[in-house]
Design a protein around this motif. Structure first.
Motif, PDB file in Angstrom:
ATOM      1  N   GLY A 156      55.385  16.246  41.731  1.00 33.73           N
ATOM      2  CA  GLY A 156      56.001  15.111  42.404  1.00 33.73           C
ATOM      3  C   GLY A 156      56.760  15.574  43.628  1.00 33.73           C
ATOM      4  N   VAL A 157      56.684  14.799  44.696  1.00 32.99           N
ATOM      5  CA  VAL A 157      57.477  15.033  45.897  1.00 32.99           C
ATOM      6  C   VAL A 157      58.404  13.831  46.031  1.00 32.99           C
ATOM      7  N   PHE A 158      59.689  14.041  45.796  1.00 33.67           N
ATOM      8  CA  PHE A 158      60.651  12.948  45.787  1.00 33.67           C
ATOM      9  C   PHE A 158      61.290  12.778  47.159  1.00 33.67           C
ATOM     10  N   VAL A 159      61.380  11.542  47.607  1.00 32.44           N
ATOM     11  CA  VAL A 159      62.059  11.208  48.867  1.00 32.44           C
ATOM     12  C   VAL A 159      63.000  10.042  48.608  1.00 32.44           C
ATOM     13  N   ILE A 160      63.924   9.826  49.559  1.00 33.45           N
ATOM     14  CA  ILE A 160      64.982   8.842  49.360  1.00 33.45           C
ATOM     15  C   ILE A 160      64.654   7.495  50.003  1.00 33.45           C
ATOM     16  N   CYS A 161      63.782   7.492  51.016  1.00 36.00           N
ATOM     17  CA  CYS A 161      63.485   6.234  51.702  1.00 36.00           C
ATOM     18  C   CYS A 161      62.027   6.212  52.179  1.00 36.00           C
ATOM     19  N   LYS A 162      61.543   5.024  52.480  1.00 35.30           N
ATOM     20  CA  LYS A 162      60.156   4.846  52.893  1.00 35.30           C
ATOM     21  C   LYS A 162      59.863   5.545  54.215  1.00 35.30           C
ATOM     22  N   ARG A 163      60.815   5.460  55.158  1.00 29.25           N
ATOM     23  CA  ARG A 163      60.595   6.085  56.456  1.00 29.25           C
ATOM     24  C   ARG A 163      60.434   7.595  56.309  1.00 29.25           C
ATOM     25  N   GLN A 164      61.194   8.174  55.414  1.00 29.04           N
ATOM     26  CA  GLN A 164      61.113   9.612  55.153  1.00 29.04           C
ATOM     27  C   GLN A 164      59.712   9.997  54.681  1.00 29.04           C
ATOM     28  N   ALA A 165      59.145   9.219  53.772  1.00 31.32           N
ATOM     29  CA  ALA A 165      57.792   9.483  53.286  1.00 31.32           C
ATOM     30  C   ALA A 165      56.785   9.412  54.427  1.00 31.32           C
ATOM     31  N   THR A 166      56.920   8.392  55.278  1.00 26.49           N
ATOM     32  CA  THR A 166      56.011   8.228  56.407  1.00 26.49           C
ATOM     33  C   THR A 166      56.088   9.420  57.353  1.00 26.49           C
ATOM     34  N   VAL A 167      57.305   9.859  57.668  1.00 27.72           N
ATOM     35  CA  VAL A 167      57.499  10.956  58.616  1.00 27.72           C
ATOM     36  C   VAL A 167      56.973  12.273  58.051  1.00 27.72           C
ATOM     37  N   ILE A 168      57.246  12.563  56.787  1.00 29.99           N
ATOM     38  CA  ILE A 168      56.789  13.813  56.180  1.00 29.99           C
ATOM     39  C   ILE A 168      55.270  13.885  56.173  1.00 29.99           C
ATOM     40  N   MET A 169      54.611  12.805  55.797  1.00 27.45           N
ATOM     41  CA  MET A 169      53.144  12.825  55.779  1.00 27.45           C
ATOM     42  C   MET A 169      52.569  12.944  57.187  1.00 27.45           C
ATOM     43  N   LYS A 170      53.226  12.349  58.174  1.00 25.00           N
ATOM     44  CA  LYS A 170      52.782  12.504  59.567  1.00 25.00           C
ATOM     45  C   LYS A 170      52.948  13.948  60.012  1.00 25.00           C
ATOM     46  N   GLN A 171      54.080  14.569  59.684  1.00 24.57           N
ATOM     47  CA  GLN A 171      54.331  15.941  60.116  1.00 24.57           C
ATOM     48  C   GLN A 171      53.415  16.942  59.424  1.00 24.57           C
ATOM     49  N   LEU A 172      53.005  16.627  58.193  1.00 27.15           N
ATOM     50  CA  LEU A 172      52.034  17.466  57.493  1.00 27.15           C
ATOM     51  C   LEU A 172      50.596  17.066  57.816  1.00 27.15           C
ATOM     52  N   ALA A 173      50.445  15.922  58.475  1.00 26.80           N
ATOM     53  CA  ALA A 173      49.119  15.390  58.844  1.00 26.80           C
ATOM     54  C   ALA A 173      48.233  15.247  57.616  1.00 26.80           C
ATOM     55  N   HIS A 174      48.840  14.704  56.542  1.00 26.72           N
ATOM     56  CA  HIS A 174      48.073  14.553  55.301  1.00 26.72           C
ATOM     57  C   HIS A 174      48.725  13.485  54.424  1.00 26.72           C
ATOM     58  N   GLN A 175      47.906  12.697  53.779  1.00 27.99           N
ATOM     59  CA  GLN A 175      48.397  11.692  52.832  1.00 27.99           C
ATOM     60  C   GLN A 175      48.729  12.374  51.514  1.00 27.99           C
ATOM     61  N   LEU A 176      49.907  12.132  50.995  1.00 27.65           N
ATOM     62  CA  LEU A 176      50.332  12.721  49.721  1.00 27.65           C
ATOM     63  C   LEU A 176      50.324  11.654  48.637  1.00 27.65           C
ATOM     64  N   SER A 177      49.492  11.852  47.628  1.00 33.38           N
ATOM     65  CA  SER A 177      49.413  10.872  46.540  1.00 33.38           C
ATOM     66  C   SER A 177      50.530  11.060  45.527  1.00 33.38           C
ATOM     67  N   ASN A 178      51.238  12.195  45.597  1.00 32.04           N
ATOM     68  CA  ASN A 178      52.281  12.496  44.613  1.00 32.04           C
ATOM     69  C   ASN A 178      53.692  12.230  45.144  1.00 32.04           C
ATOM     70  N   ILE A 179      53.809  11.531  46.267  1.00 31.01           N
ATOM     71  CA  ILE A 179      55.123  11.254  46.848  1.00 31.01           C
ATOM     72  C   ILE A 179      55.709   9.995  46.216  1.00 31.01           C
ATOM     73  N   GLN A 180      56.987  10.000  45.899  1.00 24.45           N
ATOM     74  CA  GLN A 180      57.600   8.825  45.286  1.00 24.45           C
ATOM     75  C   GLN A 180      59.077   8.718  45.633  1.00 24.45           C
ATOM     76  N   LEU A 181      59.560   7.485  45.624  1.00 22.62           N
ATOM     77  CA  LEU A 181      60.938   7.181  45.998  1.00 22.62           C
ATOM     78  C   LEU A 181      61.874   7.361  44.813  1.00 22.62           C
ATOM     79  N   ILE A 182      63.072   7.894  45.101  1.00 25.76           N
ATOM     80  CA  ILE A 182      64.135   7.977  44.110  1.00 25.76           C
ATOM     81  C   ILE A 182      65.421   7.448  44.743  1.00 25.76           C
TER      82      ILE A 182
END
Length: 376
Positions: A156-182
């Protein structure tokens, strides 16, 4: 269950990124799980780490970067002969069944090559928590390649907000299916909509660490230095500590705001902050899920906040707060002016803030987090 938690915070002994994992570790210990913590060494360990140790946690401390020649040579030799670091040896000895890598930012682990190498090879299930992010960060190709492998391997890759998830996947240039909000925890003795203080002078509060490159207090002071604000009846209370306190004190003098700005330091009793203040001003340049915002909302306080991190998820402009489109003097001044002109409605705004936060915020975040770590 044996749970290992590795904190990557290296710029200070403690910070907001450490609140959730430490509360979760305490719950795990009270539930008779075994806990291992690895944190950077400080001459005076944080009180929370000492408490976890007293509850039975196995605490490991590692040194940060040592600039002296002897330390650098020893570190280089260790890498050449492929000798394991003390941290990895301690981790293996503990033999965890679950591992949490807690990062203050999104990619702190790039500064720990040994840990990244171990994560790539270990069969142990691990989770990554990203407490922060930077919109303008650009990773090197080498860092991006290894980080992507580690992030994809994580349970699991935990993030605090939706924008954070969007930015991390853009910076990695890959969709992460294991990302989730906490959710971050709430530090309130009592959850209730408090009446606004009866003071005639408006009390504005900034509740944030004194890191201006992150929290933007310098922007707020510049806004309040305008002549129209100097003619108004207000006081700004800065709650928190940090490395830029002296700079901010000098900035208060530079802007001619002596007697209008008070440095309150760290106040553990958050409810007391809102017994004495009418408005939260959150002027962050970067933010993920500010605990100060949810706590102020739950106490029935209106907020002026910059549009970063979780702010647009929690605040609807002119409904339960006031949103500045970005952390600039012009845009913060515009939002603060709207709030000021609407101050006769702050009680109603605060009530709506309380109700909306109550519906959106997890009041049992550490319990939820522990369940995620142990049952995934």
């Amino acid at each position: 269950m044996r749970l290992a938690i590795i904190s990557m915070l290296d710029i200070a002994p403690w910070g907001g990124s450490e609140v959730l994992w430490s509360a979760t570790a305490k719950l795990a210990l009270l539930a008779k799980h075994e806990v291992f913590t690895s944190t950077y060494y400080w001459e005076q360990p944080p009180a929370v780490i000492r408490e976890l140790s007293q509850l039975g946690a196995k605490t490991h401390f590692r040194k940060g970067y040592q600039p002296d020649l002897a330390s650098r040579l020893l570190e280089r030799i260790r890498h050449v002969i492929k000798s394991e670091s003390r941290e990895i040896k301690a981790l293996k000895k503990f033999n965890p069944e679950r591992i949490l890598i807690n990062q203050a930012g999104a990619y702190d682990m790039v500064r720990n090559a040994d840990l990244m190498s171990w994560l790539l090879t270990t069969p142990k299930p691990f989770f990554i928590c990203c407490n922060g992010y930077h919109e303008d960060e650009v990773l090197t190709e080498e860092s991006r390649a290894i980080l992507l492998k580690i992030f994809m391997k994580a349970k699991g890759v935990f993030v605090i907000c939706k924008r954070q998830a969007t930015v991390i996947m853009k910076q990695l240039a890959h969709q992460l299916s294991n990302i989730q909000l906490i959710n971050n925890p709430v530090n309130l003795k009592e959850i209730k909509c408090q009446e606004l203080p009866s003071f005639t002078m408006i009390q504005m509060a900034s509740v944030a660490s004194l890191h201006v490159h992150l929290k933007g207090q310098d922007i707020l002071l510049e806004v309040l230095s305008a002549e129209k604000w100097k003619r108004r009846a207000w006081q700004l209370n800065l709650y928190g500590d940090g490395p830029h306190k002296t700079y901010l004190q000098e900035l208060v003098e530079y802007f001619g705001l002596q007697g209008r700005v008070a440095f309150k330091g760290h106040v553990p009793d958050v409810n007391s902050i809102w017994q004495n203040n009418h408005l939260l001003v959150l002027c962050s340049r970067t933010e993920s899920g500010p605990m100060a915002l949810t706590e102020a909302m739950l106490c029935g306080r209106p907020t002026v906040a910059t549009r970063v991190g979780k702010v647009p998820e929690l605040l609807q402009d002119n409904q339960n707060g006031y949103v500045a489109a970005a952390a600039t003097v012009v845009l913060l001044e515009e939002a603060l002016e709207r709030a000021w002109q609407n101050r006769e409605n702050w009680s109603a705004i605060g009530k709506r803030a309380h109700d909306s936060a109550l519906a959106m915020v997890d009041l049992h975040a550490p319990e939820t987090y522990l369940n995620l770590l142990l049952t995934e």
